[in-house]
Scaffold this motif. Structure first.
Motif, PDB file in Angstrom:
ATOM      1  N   THR A 113       0.845  -1.188   0.000  1.00 35.52           N
ATOM      2  CA  THR A 113       0.000   0.000   0.000  1.00 35.52           C
ATOM      3  C   THR A 113       0.882   1.241   0.000  1.00 35.52           C
ATOM      4  O   THR A 113       2.086   1.162   0.247  1.00 35.52           O
ATOM      5  CB  THR A 113      -0.891   0.027   1.248  1.00 35.52           C
ATOM      6  OG1 THR A 113      -0.042  -0.036   2.388  1.00 35.52           O
ATOM      7  CG2 THR A 113      -1.841  -1.155   1.275  1.00 35.52           C
ATOM      8  N   ASP A 165       2.834   1.642   3.144  1.00 33.09           N
ATOM      9  CA  ASP A 165       3.917   0.655   3.241  1.00 33.09           C
ATOM     10  C   ASP A 165       5.135   1.111   2.452  1.00 33.09           C
ATOM     11  O   ASP A 165       6.277   0.929   2.882  1.00 33.09           O
ATOM     12  CB  ASP A 165       3.456  -0.705   2.687  1.00 33.09           C
ATOM     13  CG  ASP A 165       2.509  -1.422   3.649  1.00 33.09           C
ATOM     14  OD1 ASP A 165       2.539  -1.083   4.837  1.00 33.09           O
ATOM     15  OD2 ASP A 165       1.764  -2.306   3.191  1.00 33.09           O
ATOM     16  N   VAL A 166       4.885   1.693   1.274  1.00 33.79           N
ATOM     17  CA  VAL A 166       5.999   2.168   0.441  1.00 33.79           C
ATOM     18  C   VAL A 166       6.749   3.275   1.179  1.00 33.79           C
ATOM     19  O   VAL A 166       7.982   3.286   1.227  1.00 33.79           O
ATOM     20  CB  VAL A 166       5.478   2.679  -0.920  1.00 33.79           C
ATOM     21  CG1 VAL A 166       6.597   3.350  -1.695  1.00 33.79           C
ATOM     22  CG2 VAL A 166       4.901   1.532  -1.732  1.00 33.79           C
ATOM     23  N   MET A 210       8.983   2.080   3.857  1.00 31.27           N
ATOM     24  CA  MET A 210      10.275   1.567   3.397  1.00 31.27           C
ATOM     25  C   MET A 210      11.341   2.664   3.442  1.00 31.27           C
ATOM     26  O   MET A 210      12.514   2.382   3.651  1.00 31.27           O
ATOM     27  CB  MET A 210      10.154   1.030   1.969  1.00 31.27           C
ATOM     28  CG  MET A 210       9.467  -0.321   1.901  1.00 31.27           C
ATOM     29  SD  MET A 210       9.462  -0.967   0.212  1.00 31.27           S
ATOM     30  CE  MET A 210       8.022  -2.033   0.289  1.00 31.27           C
ATOM     31  N   ARG A 237       8.153   8.680  -0.077  1.00 33.74           N
ATOM     32  CA  ARG A 237       9.135   7.728   0.462  1.00 33.74           C
ATOM     33  C   ARG A 237      10.493   8.405   0.599  1.00 33.74           C
ATOM     34  O   ARG A 237      11.204   8.215   1.590  1.00 33.74           O
ATOM     35  CB  ARG A 237       9.230   6.506  -0.451  1.00 33.74           C
ATOM     36  CG  ARG A 237      10.272   5.496  -0.019  1.00 33.74           C
ATOM     37  CD  ARG A 237      10.310   4.275  -0.911  1.00 33.74           C
ATOM     38  NE  ARG A 237      10.812   4.583  -2.243  1.00 33.74           N
ATOM     39  CZ  ARG A 237      10.972   3.690  -3.217  1.00 33.74           C
ATOM     40  NH1 ARG A 237      10.641   2.429  -3.004  1.00 33.74           N
ATOM     41  NH2 ARG A 237      11.424   4.033  -4.386  1.00 33.74           N
ATOM     42  N   MET A 250      11.961  -5.309   0.543  1.00 30.52           N
ATOM     43  CA  MET A 250      12.425  -4.127  -0.166  1.00 30.52           C
ATOM     44  C   MET A 250      13.070  -4.499  -1.497  1.00 30.52           C
ATOM     45  O   MET A 250      12.816  -3.868  -2.518  1.00 30.52           O
ATOM     46  CB  MET A 250      13.448  -3.409   0.713  1.00 30.52           C
ATOM     47  CG  MET A 250      13.203  -1.945   0.841  1.00 30.52           C
ATOM     48  SD  MET A 250      14.045  -1.408   2.306  1.00 30.52           S
ATOM     49  CE  MET A 250      14.892  -0.010   1.658  1.00 30.52           C
ATOM     50  N   PHE A 265      10.430  -5.621  -4.017  1.00 31.58           N
ATOM     51  CA  PHE A 265       9.593  -4.555  -4.563  1.00 31.58           C
ATOM     52  C   PHE A 265      10.387  -3.624  -5.475  1.00 31.58           C
ATOM     53  O   PHE A 265       9.978  -3.354  -6.605  1.00 31.58           O
ATOM     54  CB  PHE A 265       8.953  -3.752  -3.426  1.00 31.58           C
ATOM     55  CG  PHE A 265       8.204  -2.535  -3.907  1.00 31.58           C
ATOM     56  CD1 PHE A 265       7.194  -2.659  -4.846  1.00 31.58           C
ATOM     57  CD2 PHE A 265       8.501  -1.274  -3.421  1.00 31.58           C
ATOM     58  CE1 PHE A 265       6.500  -1.544  -5.298  1.00 31.58           C
ATOM     59  CE2 PHE A 265       7.812  -0.158  -3.861  1.00 31.58           C
ATOM     60  CZ  PHE A 265       6.814  -0.300  -4.804  1.00 31.58           C
ATOM     61  N   PHE A 278      15.914   0.967  -5.569  1.00 36.25           N
ATOM     62  CA  PHE A 278      15.837   1.783  -4.362  1.00 36.25           C
ATOM     63  C   PHE A 278      16.637   1.121  -3.238  1.00 36.25           C
ATOM     64  O   PHE A 278      17.375   1.786  -2.513  1.00 36.25           O
ATOM     65  CB  PHE A 278      14.378   1.955  -3.963  1.00 36.25           C
ATOM     66  CG  PHE A 278      14.179   2.741  -2.701  1.00 36.25           C
ATOM     67  CD1 PHE A 278      14.311   4.111  -2.698  1.00 36.25           C
ATOM     68  CD2 PHE A 278      13.858   2.098  -1.515  1.00 36.25           C
ATOM     69  CE1 PHE A 278      14.128   4.838  -1.531  1.00 36.25           C
ATOM     70  CE2 PHE A 278      13.676   2.814  -0.347  1.00 36.25           C
ATOM     71  CZ  PHE A 278      13.803   4.187  -0.353  1.00 36.25           C
ATOM     72  N   ARG A 316      19.923   2.603  -1.210  1.00 38.75           N
ATOM     73  CA  ARG A 316      20.008   2.733   0.244  1.00 38.75           C
ATOM     74  C   ARG A 316      21.227   2.017   0.815  1.00 38.75           C
ATOM     75  O   ARG A 316      21.410   1.974   2.015  1.00 38.75           O
ATOM     76  CB  ARG A 316      18.749   2.142   0.905  1.00 38.75           C
ATOM     77  CG  ARG A 316      17.494   2.852   0.550  1.00 38.75           C
ATOM     78  CD  ARG A 316      16.900   3.555   1.741  1.00 38.75           C
ATOM     79  NE  ARG A 316      17.912   4.216   2.558  1.00 38.75           N
ATOM     80  CZ  ARG A 316      17.684   4.684   3.761  1.00 38.75           C
ATOM     81  NH1 ARG A 316      16.527   4.558   4.314  1.00 38.75           N
ATOM     82  NH2 ARG A 316      18.633   5.280   4.441  1.00 38.75           N
ATOM     83  N   GLU A 327      -3.371  -7.484  -0.105  1.00 41.22           N
ATOM     84  CA  GLU A 327      -2.634  -6.504  -0.909  1.00 41.22           C
ATOM     85  C   GLU A 327      -1.399  -6.026  -0.160  1.00 41.22           C
ATOM     86  O   GLU A 327      -0.841  -4.985  -0.485  1.00 41.22           O
ATOM     87  CB  GLU A 327      -3.532  -5.293  -1.228  1.00 41.22           C
ATOM     88  CG  GLU A 327      -4.780  -5.608  -2.009  1.00 41.22           C
ATOM     89  CD  GLU A 327      -4.503  -5.834  -3.487  1.00 41.22           C
ATOM     90  OE1 GLU A 327      -3.329  -5.982  -3.871  1.00 41.22           O
ATOM     91  OE2 GLU A 327      -5.485  -5.872  -4.266  1.00 41.22           O
ATOM     92  N   ARG A 328      -0.975  -6.757   0.860  1.00 39.95           N
ATOM     93  CA  ARG A 328       0.205  -6.318   1.614  1.00 39.95           C
ATOM     94  C   ARG A 328       1.198  -7.467   1.704  1.00 39.95           C
ATOM     95  O   ARG A 328       0.853  -8.584   2.095  1.00 39.95           O
ATOM     96  CB  ARG A 328      -0.193  -5.869   3.016  1.00 39.95           C
ATOM     97  CG  ARG A 328      -1.264  -4.784   2.976  1.00 39.95           C
ATOM     98  CD  ARG A 328      -1.459  -4.172   4.319  1.00 39.95           C
ATOM     99  NE  ARG A 328      -0.243  -3.530   4.783  1.00 39.95           N
ATOM    100  CZ  ARG A 328      -0.168  -2.887   5.942  1.00 39.95           C
ATOM    101  NH1 ARG A 328      -1.197  -2.831   6.725  1.00 39.95           N
ATOM    102  NH2 ARG A 328       0.965  -2.325   6.299  1.00 39.95           N
TER     103      ARG A 328
END
Lengths: 264, 401
Positions: free
Chosen positions: A105, A108-109, A112, A164, B175, B178, B182, B186, B233-234
């Motif tokens: 969602t 959630d992003v 991060m 984010r 992370m 997804f 990114f 990091r 959805e998570r």
């Protein structure tokens, strides 16, 4: 011709600059995407990286971050090696780079972006959630916190990515085409947030494709097409001359005169 | 039935209870661990890893026999399988990194070559004097026959350890799955996190060899995550729900196979999880097949209703049978095709909405708001009452900045 704009490489990289590179060459296979590039972006300013498609703009950001290997050259972030300055950088990748059906969602992003502060194992506290929500609010997305990201419009997705980055509380924001494919309202919202970051003394460097807004949005520009064509304040670097050298025959003379602040 | 219920509630003897517990823990580890590969879109790597275990089993047996052992020690066989599985995995990684082969081609090559070597080794072992009763074929499809107490403890303990590591690494793995760009920016070592994801799957595969077998363990790694995805959805929920689905499959499957001696454990466990998958595929809210058919139908009805009302407002005849059916069912149109009173009001309202939108689209400059015009969305969901009043007056509405 081009000698006009080629400055000799600096002996050392400016430690005050949020992002400085010297002699940067990056190559995919044996075809360089960037060749011996020098650049030094000013602190507390908004800078644009401008050039035609395939000129190496995104490659520049990725190489600066160490995401793709460089063939030669040096990069410093506030005078340090990038690995020692990671916590000071927030990176907003191109929107196309993620899977929008991923089960996550908006909030959630953004969370991060807070992992650096939360750590790997600690529980996500109410304070973290409140902070993530505040970041969403700053980009006008608080109402969409619990939406799955694929159900947002392109502009909304871009704003979540920006939120984010805000959560990281960085000093340098690197954005890859933040305005690509977004609606006018999103573009206005994003530029307002970026200007507020600048007002807080943070530095912004964005790959930008829309020539007509460069002088309105940015203070400093790097024109790039494989090599550095020109770099400096908009008034001196974003001229009819430098633009026609960057884009070659792709832009008509009339078009260029309409865009550049100073014609020579 | 009674034996099944006994097994289900751990009343079928100490060993059967231990097998059920082990299968549940293994199922949990497989579901949760497989989720990350599924989310990273690399689920099939697990297939290469699983098939690459077979030569390790054969080699370990031969080595143990050569050293004077009896060759059937489970820890020894699993150690061997882990080593060749790791080599297979490195082979896939190496090919993708150093050549222009894509990952699916590399997986296909490694999978078949390692499996081929494994089968050859099993054939050789069959011809050895100690090999006859080795029962190594059991590693192909899994079996609880001849399972020792310490074997079950190994499976349960290994499963629990894997779950603990998944919990520790859940954030970096999510992370990287997804947004690897990114994560790398990091400062995360994406390659190492990827190896950890596959390493966990490798551990599950090795632990599950005895119970489920190398051919079917892949199903236990992939089906539970895919099933869980229908319900959430998570990512975090998907991971743990997949664990629960795997655990239930393992538990019920082990109980079923314990209640009828001829039922093989691995296939039963996989069939149970496939059953849960089918139910989710059909009936999950929002993402299930049934839900999407219903949503499509409802949407179609809205379109036809709106089109029909617009036609009524212009006094045009309606020909589309579905439109006619919907208008009549809602009492908006009489059987002879003339609008009812209710239909007259509704069609006037729809026509006014269209008119307002067309003014709004001419006058308003905010593309985000104007872009929400899709023929169906009522204008009062997008603009305020004051703005609409201005549209009615034909004036541009003040834009909120």
């Amino acid at each position: 011709m081009s000698d006009l704009h080629v400055v000799t490489s600096p002996a050392t990289l400016d430690p005050a600059s949020p992002l400085a590179v010297r002699g940067l060459t990056v190559s995919y296979g044996e075809k360089p995407a960037l060749f011996s590039l020098d650049a030094s972006f000013p602190a507390g300013a908004m800078s644009a990286i401008v050039g035609p498609n395939g000129a190496g703009k995104s490659t520049f950001l990725k190489a600066a971050l160490g995401l793709i290997p460089r063939v030669s050259g040096e990069v410093t972030i506030f005078g340090h090696d990038v690995n020692r300055a990671r916590d000071r950088i927030a990176y907003v990748p191109q929107r196309a780079s993620v899977d929008w059906d991923f089960p996550t969602t908006a909030i959630d992003v953004v969370l991060m972006g807070l992992y650096g502060q939360i750590g790997l194992w600690r529980r996500i506290s109410g304070a973290h959630r409140a902070r993530a929500r505040a970041c969403l609010d700053r980009v006008g997305m608080a109402d969409f916190a619990d939406r799955q990201i694929g159900q947002l419009s392109g502009g909304q997705q871009q704003r979540v990515f920006l939120a984010r980055a805000l959560a990281q509380d960085a000093d340098l924001f690197l954005l890859d085409e933040p305005f690509a494919g977004v609606d006018a309202a999103t573009e206005a919202a994003i530029i307002e947030v970026l200007k507020s970051l600048k007002a807080e003394g943070r530095s912004v460097v964005a790959v930008h494709h829309d020539l007509s807004t460069v002088s309105a949005y940015f203070d400093h520009v790097l024109l790039v097409n494989l090599r550095r064509i020109a770099e400096g304040p908009i008034a001196t670097a974003f001229t009819a001359d430098t633009l026609s050298e960057t884009y070659g025959g792709r832009l008509g003379a009339l078009q260029i005169e309409g865009l550049a602040l100073v014609g020579t | 039935m009674a034996t099944f219920l006994n097994a289900l509630f751990l009343q079928a003897g100490y060993n059967a209870a231990l097998v059920a517990l082990g299968a549940a823990l293994l199922g949990f580890a497989a579901g949760a661990g497989g989720s990350f590969l599924f989310l990273r879109k690399r689920a099939l790597v697990s297939d290469a890893v699983a098939h690459a275990t077979l030569p390790g089993v054969g080699l370990a047996f031969i080595v143990m026999v050569a050293l004077g052992g009896d060759g059937r020690s489970l820890p020894g066989l699993l150690l061997g399988s882990a080593i060749t599985a790791w080599l297979g995995l490195l082979g896939v990684e190496w090919m993708v990194r150093r050549t222009r082969l894509s990952e699916d081609a590399a997986i296909g090559a490694i999978l078949s070559v390692f499996f081929g070597i494994g089968i050859v080794l099993l054939t050789i072992i069959q011809s050895m004097s100690q090999g006859r009763q080795a029962g190594l074929e059991g590693f192909l499809l899994g079996s609880t026959a001849g399972m020792l107490f310490q074997d079950a403890v190994l499976i349960a303990g290994g499963g629990a350890a894997v779950v603990a590591i998944i919990w520790l690494l859940r954030r970096p793995m999510t992370m990287v799955a997804f947004d690897p760009g990114f994560a790398a920016a990091r400062g995360m070592n994406v390659r190492r996190v990827d190896l950890a994801m596959v390493g966990l799957v490798l551990a599950v595969t090795v632990i599950g060899l005895k119970l489920v077998g190398l051919i079917l363990i892949v199903a236990l790694l992939i089906i539970p995550p895919v099933t869980a995805r229908f319900w959430s959805e998570r990512a975090e929920t998907v991971v743990w729900a997949a664990g629960v689905i795997g655990a239930v499959s393992g538990w019920v499957g082990a109980a079923l196979s314990a209640s009828a001696p001829d039922l093989p454990t691995g296939p039963i466990i996989v069939l149970i999880s496939a059953g849960l998958f089918s139910l989710s595929l059909l009936f999950a809210p929002a993402r299930g097949v049934l839900a999407s058919i219903l949503a499509r139908r409802a949407f179609q009805a809205r379109v036809h209703r709106r089109q029909g009302l617009l036609a009524l407002s212009r006094s045009e005849p309606v020909h589309d049978p579905l439109t006619l059916r919907i208008l009549r069912r809602e009492g908006l149109m009489r059987a002879d095709g003339v609008a009812t009173d209710k239909g007259g009001i509704a069609s006037t309202r729809v026509a006014r909405d269209e008119r307002r939108w067309s003014i709004a689209r001419r006058l308003h400059h905010d593309t985000a708001l104007i872009g929400r015009y899709d023929g169906l969305t009522p204008i009062d969901e997008v603009f305020t009452r004051d703005e609409i009043a201005q549209f009615d007056a034909g004036l541009p509405a003040a834009e909120g900045v």
